[in-house]
Design a protein around this motif. Structure first.
Motif, PDB file in Angstrom:
ATOM      1  N   VAL A  12       0.844  -1.199   0.000  1.00 21.82           N
ATOM      2  CA  VAL A  12       0.000   0.000   0.000  1.00 21.82           C
ATOM      3  C   VAL A  12       0.878   1.248   0.000  1.00 21.82           C
ATOM      4  CG1 VAL A  12      -1.718   1.314   1.279  1.00 21.82           C
ATOM      5  CG2 VAL A  12      -1.900  -1.169   1.149  1.00 21.82           C
TER       6      VAL A  12
ATOM      7  N   ARG B  64       2.451   2.421  -3.284  1.00 21.70           N
ATOM      8  CA  ARG B  64       1.647   2.843  -4.428  1.00 21.70           C
ATOM      9  C   ARG B  64       0.691   3.976  -4.126  1.00 21.70           C
ATOM     10  NH1 ARG B  64      -1.085  -2.065  -7.182  1.00 21.70           N
ATOM     11  NH2 ARG B  64      -1.623  -2.680  -5.067  1.00 21.70           N
TER      12      ARG B  64
ATOM     13  N   TYR C 249      -3.734  10.346   0.382  1.00 22.02           N
ATOM     14  CA  TYR C 249      -4.372   9.027   0.392  1.00 22.02           C
ATOM     15  C   TYR C 249      -3.662   8.107   1.373  1.00 22.02           C
ATOM     16  CZ  TYR C 249      -7.117   9.928  -3.786  1.00 22.02           C
ATOM     17  OH  TYR C 249      -8.022  10.415  -4.663  1.00 22.02           O
TER      18      TYR C 249
ATOM     19  N   VAL D  29      -4.710   8.640   4.943  1.00 23.18           N
ATOM     20  CA  VAL D  29      -5.944   7.964   5.347  1.00 23.18           C
ATOM     21  C   VAL D  29      -5.737   6.464   5.453  1.00 23.18           C
ATOM     22  CG1 VAL D  29      -8.334   7.576   4.781  1.00 23.18           C
ATOM     23  CG2 VAL D  29      -7.305   9.779   4.316  1.00 23.18           C
TER      24      VAL D  29
ATOM     25  N   ALA E 238      -5.867   3.378   9.033  1.00 18.56           N
ATOM     26  CA  ALA E 238      -6.324   2.008   9.211  1.00 18.56           C
ATOM     27  C   ALA E 238      -5.373   1.254  10.128  1.00 18.56           C
ATOM     28  CB  ALA E 238      -6.422   1.310   7.863  1.00 18.56           C
TER      29      ALA E 238
ATOM     30  N   PHE F 273      -6.050   2.074  13.843  1.00 16.29           N
ATOM     31  CA  PHE F 273      -7.273   1.494  14.398  1.00 16.29           C
ATOM     32  C   PHE F 273      -7.198  -0.026  14.461  1.00 16.29           C
ATOM     33  CE2 PHE F 273      -8.873   5.678  13.224  1.00 16.29           C
ATOM     34  CZ  PHE F 273      -9.477   6.013  14.423  1.00 16.29           C
ATOM     35  N   LEU F 274      -6.688  -0.638  13.367  1.00 17.49           N
ATOM     36  CA  LEU F 274      -6.572  -2.091  13.386  1.00 17.49           C
ATOM     37  C   LEU F 274      -5.560  -2.523  14.445  1.00 17.49           C
ATOM     38  CD1 LEU F 274      -6.634  -2.797   9.546  1.00 17.49           C
ATOM     39  CD2 LEU F 274      -8.411  -3.331  11.192  1.00 17.49           C
TER      40      LEU F 274
ATOM     41  N   HIS G 189      -6.995  -2.365  17.863  1.00 19.04           N
ATOM     42  CA  HIS G 189      -7.908  -3.490  18.044  1.00 19.04           C
ATOM     43  C   HIS G 189      -7.123  -4.749  18.408  1.00 19.04           C
ATOM     44  CE1 HIS G 189     -11.376  -6.022  17.395  1.00 19.04           C
ATOM     45  NE2 HIS G 189     -10.640  -6.777  16.610  1.00 19.04           N
TER      46      HIS G 189
ATOM     47  N   THR H  87      -7.253  -7.103  21.830  1.00 24.75           N
ATOM     48  CA  THR H  87      -7.820  -8.449  21.795  1.00 24.75           C
ATOM     49  C   THR H  87      -6.786  -9.554  21.959  1.00 24.75           C
ATOM     50  OG1 THR H  87      -7.844  -8.160  19.413  1.00 24.75           O
ATOM     51  CG2 THR H  87      -9.944  -8.009  20.538  1.00 24.75           C
TER      52      THR H  87
ATOM     53  N   LEU I  41     -14.496   9.845  11.510  1.00 25.76           N
ATOM     54  CA  LEU I  41     -13.282   9.328  10.896  1.00 25.76           C
ATOM     55  C   LEU I  41     -13.566   8.121  10.019  1.00 25.76           C
ATOM     56  CD1 LEU I  41     -10.744   9.567  13.815  1.00 25.76           C
ATOM     57  CD2 LEU I  41     -10.849  10.953  11.768  1.00 25.76           C
TER      58      LEU I  41
ATOM     59  N   PHE J   7     -13.767   8.657   6.410  1.00 28.17           N
ATOM     60  CA  PHE J   7     -12.531   8.726   5.624  1.00 28.17           C
ATOM     61  C   PHE J   7     -12.383   7.518   4.720  1.00 28.17           C
ATOM     62  CE2 PHE J   7     -10.229  11.772   8.587  1.00 28.17           C
ATOM     63  CZ  PHE J   7     -10.167  12.759   7.638  1.00 28.17           C
TER      64      PHE J   7
ATOM     65  N   VAL K  76     -12.267   7.570   0.685  1.00 28.28           N
ATOM     66  CA  VAL K  76     -11.093   7.072  -0.033  1.00 28.28           C
ATOM     67  C   VAL K  76     -11.449   5.867  -0.894  1.00 28.28           C
ATOM     68  CG1 VAL K  76      -8.879   5.938   0.304  1.00 28.28           C
ATOM     69  CG2 VAL K  76      -9.405   7.991   1.563  1.00 28.28           C
TER      70      VAL K  76
ATOM     71  N   LEU L 165     -11.771 -12.879  15.181  1.00 24.34           N
ATOM     72  CA  LEU L 165     -11.226 -11.552  14.914  1.00 24.34           C
ATOM     73  C   LEU L 165     -11.299 -10.653  16.141  1.00 24.34           C
ATOM     74  CD1 LEU L 165     -12.751 -11.051  11.378  1.00 24.34           C
ATOM     75  CD2 LEU L 165     -10.376 -11.469  11.944  1.00 24.34           C
ATOM     76  N   GLY L 166     -11.868 -11.156  17.185  1.00 29.31           N
ATOM     77  CA  GLY L 166     -11.888 -10.377  18.412  1.00 29.31           C
ATOM     78  C   GLY L 166     -13.163  -9.575  18.570  1.00 29.31           C
ATOM     79  N   GLU L 167     -13.453  -9.244  19.821  1.00 28.16           N
ATOM     80  CA  GLU L 167     -14.654  -8.491  20.136  1.00 28.16           C
ATOM     81  C   GLU L 167     -14.530  -7.063  19.610  1.00 28.16           C
ATOM     82  OE1 GLU L 167     -16.941  -7.451  24.218  1.00 28.16           O
ATOM     83  OE2 GLU L 167     -15.682  -9.245  24.183  1.00 28.16           O
ATOM     84  N   GLY L 168     -15.614  -6.536  19.085  1.00 26.37           N
ATOM     85  CA  GLY L 168     -15.578  -5.153  18.621  1.00 26.37           C
ATOM     86  C   GLY L 168     -14.883  -4.978  17.286  1.00 26.37           C
ATOM     87  N   PHE L 169     -14.756  -6.061  16.527  1.00 20.78           N
ATOM     88  CA  PHE L 169     -14.098  -5.930  15.226  1.00 20.78           C
ATOM     89  C   PHE L 169     -14.907  -5.055  14.282  1.00 20.78           C
ATOM     90  CE2 PHE L 169     -13.035  -7.447  10.898  1.00 20.78           C
ATOM     91  CZ  PHE L 169     -11.709  -7.101  10.910  1.00 20.78           C
TER      92      PHE L 169
ATOM     93  N   VAL M 138     -13.661  -1.599  13.566  1.00 20.93           N
ATOM     94  CA  VAL M 138     -12.484  -1.375  12.742  1.00 20.93           C
ATOM     95  C   VAL M 138     -12.603  -2.019  11.360  1.00 20.93           C
ATOM     96  CG1 VAL M 138     -10.931  -1.053  14.684  1.00 20.93           C
ATOM     97  CG2 VAL M 138     -11.284  -3.321  13.791  1.00 20.93           C
TER      98      VAL M 138
ATOM     99  N   TYR N  78     -11.890  -0.023   8.187  1.00 24.28           N
ATOM    100  CA  TYR N  78     -10.495   0.229   7.849  1.00 24.28           C
ATOM    101  C   TYR N  78      -9.881  -0.972   7.158  1.00 24.28           C
ATOM    102  CZ  TYR N  78     -11.264   4.180  10.856  1.00 24.28           C
ATOM    103  OH  TYR N  78     -11.775   5.311  11.397  1.00 24.28           O
ATOM    104  N   ALA N  79     -10.279  -2.167   7.615  1.00 23.84           N
ATOM    105  CA  ALA N  79      -9.773  -3.374   6.972  1.00 23.84           C
ATOM    106  C   ALA N  79     -10.217  -3.417   5.514  1.00 23.84           C
ATOM    107  CB  ALA N  79     -10.260  -4.614   7.722  1.00 23.84           C
TER     108      ALA N  79
ATOM    109  N   MET O 161     -10.938  -0.903   3.662  1.00 25.38           N
ATOM    110  CA  MET O 161     -10.219   0.119   2.906  1.00 25.38           C
ATOM    111  C   MET O 161      -8.845  -0.379   2.481  1.00 25.38           C
ATOM    112  SD  MET O 161      -9.110   3.938   3.967  1.00 25.38           S
ATOM    113  CE  MET O 161      -8.126   3.409   5.330  1.00 25.38           C
ATOM    114  N   VAL O 162      -8.124  -1.005   3.412  1.00 25.99           N
ATOM    115  CA  VAL O 162      -6.789  -1.482   3.066  1.00 25.99           C
ATOM    116  C   VAL O 162      -6.872  -2.506   1.941  1.00 25.99           C
ATOM    117  CG1 VAL O 162      -4.785  -2.747   3.907  1.00 25.99           C
ATOM    118  CG2 VAL O 162      -5.826  -1.012   5.336  1.00 25.99           C
TER     119      VAL O 162
ATOM    120  N   LEU P 171      -7.541  -0.696  -1.303  1.00 22.67           N
ATOM    121  CA  LEU P 171      -6.388   0.082  -1.768  1.00 22.67           C
ATOM    122  C   LEU P 171      -5.276  -0.820  -2.303  1.00 22.67           C
ATOM    123  CD1 LEU P 171      -6.038   2.978   0.811  1.00 22.67           C
ATOM    124  CD2 LEU P 171      -6.756   3.094  -1.561  1.00 22.67           C
ATOM    125  N   LEU P 172      -5.215  -2.056  -1.782  1.00 25.74           N
ATOM    126  CA  LEU P 172      -4.223  -2.993  -2.289  1.00 25.74           C
ATOM    127  C   LEU P 172      -4.465  -3.271  -3.762  1.00 25.74           C
ATOM    128  CD1 LEU P 172      -3.713  -5.727   0.424  1.00 25.74           C
ATOM    129  CD2 LEU P 172      -1.997  -4.259  -0.596  1.00 25.74           C
TER     130      LEU P 172
END
Lengths: 377, 298
Positions: A106, A109, A114, A117, A121, A124-125, A128, A132, B224, B227, B231, B265-269, B272, B275-276, B278-279, B282-283
């Motif tokens: 990521v 590129r 961008y 933003v 991720a 936040f990830l 998390h 956990t 947020l 975002f 994107v 994936l855990g509690e409260g996934f 988030v 964002y996962a 989005m990544v 974007l890949l």
């Protein structure tokens, strides 16, 4: 600039000597402020390489700090492999670099804003995962950090007992010198990197991606590499922070921390190693000092007093939020550019004699912080 | 089956609210090239005004005042701070970071005022629910979908049929050409910021309404999540922002609905998951789903 060259090593040595003095005169509080500032400076230099030199905005710095801090704690501690602490520290830095490498598809590129933003991720990830993955990170309550040991020498009080010139050396005093050594290493490598071939390639990339690509710079590879290097600096800062905190919790490594680092390098002046250090000291030390001296300051209430009053944390955040805005509007090249302009003005005034000083300064226009000049020390 | 329908409706409502915020991001980005990090606190500002004023002015009056005030604040932020900086080539980056500074100040003040409280906004839906065939839906969610749909349609109509919309699209295409054609860039920009601010205040209503407990100081952080939505859509595309928002909303609701099956994936996934997504996107497509790769001329 060449006329100053011979003096540089002398000056560096002097600064280093002065920085070695504090443990003999300051108490643990000031040393801790210093430790956190130095750790932040190391991380900020890394971010400065990425944002200032490569022109990539990153809000993921807190994540890489966390990888460094938790990596060290897990590798050196129980539960965990329980490796020798020095080995764990080095591995944690490499781990942060590897995490940056994993994100490089990521990072290589995605451009500029961008990427800012996309790196959100990570924070936040990452947060998390910290919450956990109990067995590794200790969950919400975090973990205590095993102290660093080099051979028989521990960075704690009394391992072995050590008294230098009548000053007992506890954990803070010992860590101070470790932090200084790491900061020196950071400065040395970062400045070398900026002036090396890859460093120049990154600056070219920032100024014009197309032109750089035409000149034969591998765009994606260089961007990804800048990201990895920046993560490794963050990892180093993370290890040092963990050692200074002695206990790490997930909530510390939040988006606000990433924003703090961005504020540091912006205040200091993007792309400058010295600027990043100055910004880091300002942003880190300000809230600590404000809360320590809250009772002596007007308009600031002591922590924990009645609601509605402006507490020290809030005062610090007001101050530095406003500082970001004011600095960017009036001196977009930050503290670094400001000192350089003042120095130029001072020199010009001296050269052309008194009287004509202010008018004789070279009209160096404030450059946009995303494309600062190459600076020589 | 009803579980799935529940999740889909919930996701749709959530996505509609994200779309209000994401559309604001896109409008600002098109007009000024700036990514507004101050949006979370603008949203919180709007919500706070409603919470404070609804006793005296009634909900509708408070909402109108809040939308207007937030729009003015956003416009003033652009006019008084952002447009005063050096308009050089890296200006958009600099201004993006200025918005971070503004966000810090604004958020600190608002969180100080809100403290640990949960402020009710006095919205007319309360915790009422409506039965729709096999599923029951909270009225606030239906309202979110309807209001968002209407607002978004109006914004699209603004883009399509007004001079301002034309100017905005022209400025988004090519700033210099637009300026030469007589587009007043600074006015277009400021109006774009106002519009985005108003939309954010509107979104605050639904983010604080049932089933959420009320307006908290962290409500702004939810912005947020818009975002990734913006994107995902490609940042400069309003349609993309809409699609991205729905995708994000649905993902979040579905992950939350299937929490027990995703315990790995855990509690409260769910929080988030956007964002996962989005990544992952974007890949595959670094410029987003609807983004275009601009050709560079040297």
């Amino acid at each position: 600039m060449s006329d100053r060259r011979p003096r540089t090593p002398v000056r560096t040595l002097l600064i280093a000597l002065v920085l070695c003095v504090p443990p003999f005169y300051l108490d643990a509080f000031w040393l801790r402020v210093g430790l956190f500032s130095v750790a932040a400076a190391i991380g900020a230099v890394g971010l400065s390489l990425l944002s200032g030199t490569a022109g990539q905005l990153s809000l993921g710095h807190a994540f890489f700090l966390a990888v460094g801090a938790y990596g060290y704690t897990w590798l050196a501690g129980e539960p965990g492999p329980g490796l020798p602490t020095a080995v764990a520290a080095v591995l944690a830095v490499l781990l942060a670099g590897a995490a940056g490498g994993l994100f490089s598809p990521v990072a290589g590129r995605v451009r500029g804003i961008y990427l800012g933003v996309a790196t959100l991720a990570l924070v936040f990830l990452g947060h998390h995962v910290l919450l956990t993955a109990d067995s590794v990170t200790g969950g919400f309550n975090g973990r205590s950090v095993p102290p660093l040991r080099l051979g028989g020498f521990g960075f704690t009080a009394g391992e072995p007992e050590l008294t230098v010139l009548g000053v007992p050396f506890g954990a803070e005093e010992r860590l101070w010198y470790l932090a200084l050594a790491l900061l020196g290493l950071t400065w040395f490598t970062a400045r070398g990197l900026l002036r090396s071939r890859p460093g120049r390639a990154l600056a070219a990339l920032r100024d014009s991606e197309t032109a750089a690509a035409v000149l034969g710079v591998d765009v994606a590879r260089h961007r990804a590499a800048a990201f990895v290097v920046s993560s490794m600096y963050a990892g180093t800062a993370g290890v040092l922070l963990a050692l200074a905190f002695r206990r790490i919790v997930p909530d510390y490594f939040s988006l606000a921390l990433s924003v703090d680092y961005l504020a540091m390098i912006v205040l200091g002046g993007l792309g400058s190693v010295a600027g990043a250090t100055a910004g880091a000291v300002f942003v880190t030390a300000l809230p600590l000092l404000l809360s320590r001296y809250a009772d002596q300051l007007p308009l600031v209430a002591a922590p924990g007093t009645a609601d509605g009053a402006v507490g020290p944390t809030e005062a610090a955040r007001f101050l530095y939020g406003a500082a970001v805005v004011v600095v960017l509007l009036h001196a977009p090249d930050g503290l670094h550019g400001l000192t350089r302009r003042l120095r130029d003005r001072f020199r010009a005034a001296r050269r052309s004699g008194p009287g004509s000083g202010p008018h004789a300064r070279p009209s160096a226009p404030p450059i946009a912080p995303v494309r600062p000049e190459e600076h020589t020390p | 089956m009803t579980g799935l329908l529940d999740d889909l409706l919930g996701g749709l409502a959530l996505g509609a609210v994200y779309a209000l915020v994401a559309l604001g991001f896109v409008v600002i980005f098109k007009a000024s090239g700036v990514l507004s990090f101050a949006h979370g606190s603008l949203l919180l500002f709007g919500g706070y005004l409603i919470a404070v004023l609804h006793d005296d002015l009634g909900f509708a009056g408070a909402l109108a005042v809040a939308v207007l005030a937030t729009a003015l604040l956003a416009g003033a932020l652009d006019r008084l701070l952002l447009q005063r900086g050096d308009p050089g080539p890296g200006a958009a980056h600099v201004q993006t970071i200025v918005t971070i500074g503004v966000d810090i100040v604004l958020l600190t003040e608002l969180s100080r005022r809100i403290g640990g409280d949960l402020l009710p906004l006095g919205d007319p839906w309360g915790d009422a629910v409506t039965g729709l065939g096999p599923v029951t839906v909270a009225d606030s969610r239906l309202a979110a979908i309807v209001v968002s749909a209407v607002s978004i349609a109006s914004v699209f109509a603004l883009f399509r049929y007004t001079r301002w919309g034309l100017s905005l699209r022209a400025a988004g295409e090519d700033v210099e050409a637009a300026a030469l054609m007589g587009v007043r860039l600074s006015r277009v920009r400021t109006l774009a910021w106002c519009l985005a601010g108003g939309l954010a205040a509107l979104a605050a209503v639904f983010l604080a309404a049932f089933p959420a407990p009320g307006l908290e100081r962290t409500t702004g952080q939810i912005a947020l999540k818009a975002f990734p939505a913006a994107v995902l859509g490609g940042m400069a595309s309003p349609v993309g922002a809409l699609a991205g928002s729905l995708l994000i909303g649905l993902t979040e609701a579905l992950v939350a609905g299937h929490q027990s099956e995703l315990s790995l994936l855990g509690e409260g996934f769910a929080d988030v998951a956007p964002y996962a997504v989005m990544v992952l996107v974007l890949l595959v497509r670094p410029t987003g789903l609807f983004g275009t790769r601009g050709a560079a001329r040297v």
